[in-house]
Scaffold this motif. Structure first.
Motif, PDB file in Angstrom:
ATOM      1  N   UNK A   1      27.073  50.646  32.922  1.00 41.98           N
ATOM      2  CA  UNK A   1      26.117  50.531  34.022  1.00 41.98           C
ATOM      3  C   UNK A   1      26.889  50.116  35.268  1.00 41.98           C
ATOM      4  N   UNK A   2      26.961  50.979  36.294  1.00 43.44           N
ATOM      5  CA  UNK A   2      27.743  50.641  37.485  1.00 43.44           C
ATOM      6  C   UNK A   2      27.253  49.400  38.213  1.00 43.44           C
ATOM      7  N   UNK A   3      26.026  48.959  37.942  1.00 40.71           N
ATOM      8  CA  UNK A   3      25.490  47.763  38.592  1.00 40.71           C
ATOM      9  C   UNK A   3      25.781  46.482  37.816  1.00 40.71           C
ATOM     10  N   UNK A   4      26.399  46.583  36.641  1.00 38.06           N
ATOM     11  CA  UNK A   4      26.705  45.381  35.853  1.00 38.06           C
ATOM     12  C   UNK A   4      27.770  44.551  36.562  1.00 38.06           C
ATOM     13  N   UNK A   5      27.798  43.261  36.259  1.00 36.13           N
ATOM     14  CA  UNK A   5      28.782  42.374  36.884  1.00 36.13           C
ATOM     15  C   UNK A   5      30.210  42.775  36.526  1.00 36.13           C
ATOM     16  N   UNK A   6      30.385  43.430  35.390  1.00 37.00           N
ATOM     17  CA  UNK A   6      31.722  43.850  34.978  1.00 37.00           C
ATOM     18  C   UNK A   6      32.193  45.052  35.798  1.00 37.00           C
ATOM     19  N   UNK A   7      31.315  46.019  36.006  1.00 38.22           N
ATOM     20  CA  UNK A   7      31.680  47.180  36.828  1.00 38.22           C
ATOM     21  C   UNK A   7      31.808  46.808  38.298  1.00 38.22           C
ATOM     22  N   UNK A   8      30.998  45.852  38.762  1.00 36.16           N
ATOM     23  CA  UNK A   8      31.089  45.414  40.154  1.00 36.16           C
ATOM     24  C   UNK A   8      32.408  44.707  40.442  1.00 36.16           C
ATOM     25  N   UNK A   9      33.068  44.224  39.406  1.00 33.34           N
ATOM     26  CA  UNK A   9      34.350  43.542  39.578  1.00 33.34           C
ATOM     27  C   UNK A   9      35.505  44.520  39.776  1.00 33.34           C
ATOM     28  N   UNK A  10      35.252  45.814  39.604  1.00 36.29           N
ATOM     29  CA  UNK A  10      36.318  46.821  39.681  1.00 36.29           C
ATOM     30  C   UNK A  10      36.124  47.676  40.921  1.00 36.29           C
ATOM     31  N   UNK A  11      37.122  47.672  41.802  1.00 32.68           N
ATOM     32  CA  UNK A  11      37.096  48.504  43.006  1.00 32.68           C
ATOM     33  C   UNK A  11      38.142  49.602  42.842  1.00 32.68           C
ATOM     34  N   UNK A  12      37.688  50.853  42.836  1.00 34.21           N
ATOM     35  CA  UNK A  12      38.589  51.997  42.664  1.00 34.21           C
ATOM     36  C   UNK A  12      38.720  52.760  43.972  1.00 34.21           C
ATOM     37  N   UNK A  13      39.861  53.386  44.163  1.00 36.40           N
ATOM     38  CA  UNK A  13      40.075  54.269  45.295  1.00 36.40           C
ATOM     39  C   UNK A  13      39.088  55.428  45.166  1.00 36.40           C
ATOM     40  N   UNK A  14      38.224  55.652  46.168  1.00 42.19           N
ATOM     41  CA  UNK A  14      37.210  56.698  46.042  1.00 42.19           C
ATOM     42  C   UNK A  14      37.783  58.112  45.973  1.00 42.19           C
ATOM     43  N   UNK A  15      39.020  58.308  46.395  1.00 39.04           N
ATOM     44  CA  UNK A  15      39.633  59.639  46.375  1.00 39.04           C
ATOM     45  C   UNK A  15      40.366  59.887  45.057  1.00 39.04           C
ATOM     46  N   UNK A  16      41.202  58.924  44.639  1.00 40.82           N
ATOM     47  CA  UNK A  16      42.047  59.125  43.455  1.00 40.82           C
ATOM     48  C   UNK A  16      41.510  58.448  42.196  1.00 40.82           C
TER      49      UNK A  16
ATOM     50  N   UNK B   1      44.593  49.008  48.371  1.00 44.61           N
ATOM     51  CA  UNK B   1      43.828  47.771  48.550  1.00 44.61           C
ATOM     52  C   UNK B   1      42.640  47.644  47.604  1.00 44.61           C
ATOM     53  N   UNK B   2      42.571  48.461  46.586  1.00 46.27           N
ATOM     54  CA  UNK B   2      41.472  48.414  45.614  1.00 46.27           C
ATOM     55  C   UNK B   2      41.924  47.642  44.373  1.00 46.27           C
ATOM     56  N   UNK B   3      41.188  46.612  44.019  1.00 46.24           N
ATOM     57  CA  UNK B   3      41.584  45.720  42.937  1.00 46.24           C
ATOM     58  C   UNK B   3      40.449  45.516  41.944  1.00 46.24           C
ATOM     59  N   UNK B   4      40.818  45.020  40.794  1.00 44.24           N
ATOM     60  CA  UNK B   4      39.844  44.486  39.852  1.00 44.24           C
ATOM     61  C   UNK B   4      39.825  42.980  40.089  1.00 44.24           C
ATOM     62  N   UNK B   5      38.671  42.441  40.411  1.00 46.27           N
ATOM     63  CA  UNK B   5      38.542  41.020  40.705  1.00 46.27           C
ATOM     64  C   UNK B   5      37.917  40.340  39.497  1.00 46.27           C
ATOM     65  N   UNK B   6      38.741  39.683  38.734  1.00 46.69           N
ATOM     66  CA  UNK B   6      38.278  38.997  37.532  1.00 46.69           C
ATOM     67  C   UNK B   6      38.062  37.532  37.891  1.00 46.69           C
ATOM     68  N   UNK B   7      36.819  37.108  37.944  1.00 46.71           N
ATOM     69  CA  UNK B   7      36.502  35.734  38.316  1.00 46.71           C
ATOM     70  C   UNK B   7      36.338  34.871  37.068  1.00 46.71           C
ATOM     71  N   UNK B   8      36.227  33.592  37.285  1.00 49.10           N
ATOM     72  CA  UNK B   8      35.991  32.661  36.183  1.00 49.10           C
ATOM     73  C   UNK B   8      34.499  32.466  35.972  1.00 49.10           C
ATOM     74  N   UNK B   9      34.138  32.149  34.751  1.00 44.10           N
ATOM     75  CA  UNK B   9      32.740  31.912  34.410  1.00 44.10           C
ATOM     76  C   UNK B   9      32.644  30.725  33.465  1.00 44.10           C
ATOM     77  N   UNK B  10      31.543  30.007  33.526  1.00 49.38           N
ATOM     78  CA  UNK B  10      31.296  28.894  32.621  1.00 49.38           C
ATOM     79  C   UNK B  10      30.857  29.475  31.276  1.00 49.38           C
ATOM     80  N   UNK B  11      31.649  29.271  30.260  1.00 47.54           N
ATOM     81  CA  UNK B  11      31.323  29.810  28.938  1.00 47.54           C
ATOM     82  C   UNK B  11      30.478  28.843  28.123  1.00 47.54           C
TER      83      UNK B  11
END
Length: 103
Positions: free
Chosen positions: A32-47, A53-63
């Protein structure tokens, strides 16, 4: 032999368990592109690359917590082989074997 029982309240860990797990959750599990996991991934729209400058932003979470228990086992055996020194070409005449297990 050592026994351990660890409980940690309020543990913090990487969201999704790290980059590879986040990619797996986004593309293989949730899909699901709207999930928090997919939202953390920024891909180059062309390639489609994940590169500057497109990164995967892996944040911390309270487990909430972490709990684990088990047994560590270590065994070592060594034997003096003084009779073999002339054949080994050195001064050290000890041979050893060790093993480490965790359950």
């Amino acid at each position: 032999v050592d026994w351990f029982d660890i409980k940690l309240d309020g543990a913090i860990a990487q969201l999704g368990g790290g980059l590879q797990n986040t990619l797996n959750l986004c593309y293989n599990v949730i899909q699901d592109p709207n999930s928090e996991f997919c939202q953390a991934i920024a891909r180059n729209p062309v390639t489609g690359e994940i590169a500057p400058p497109y990164y995967a932003t892996i944040t911390n979470a309270n487990t909430g917590g972490l709990k684990t228990s088990g047994v560590d086992f270590e065994a070592r055996y060594s034997r003096d082989l003084a009779w073999a020194v002339p054949y080994l070409g050195g001064e050290d005449s000890t041979i050893g074997v060790s093993t480490y297990w965790t359950w």
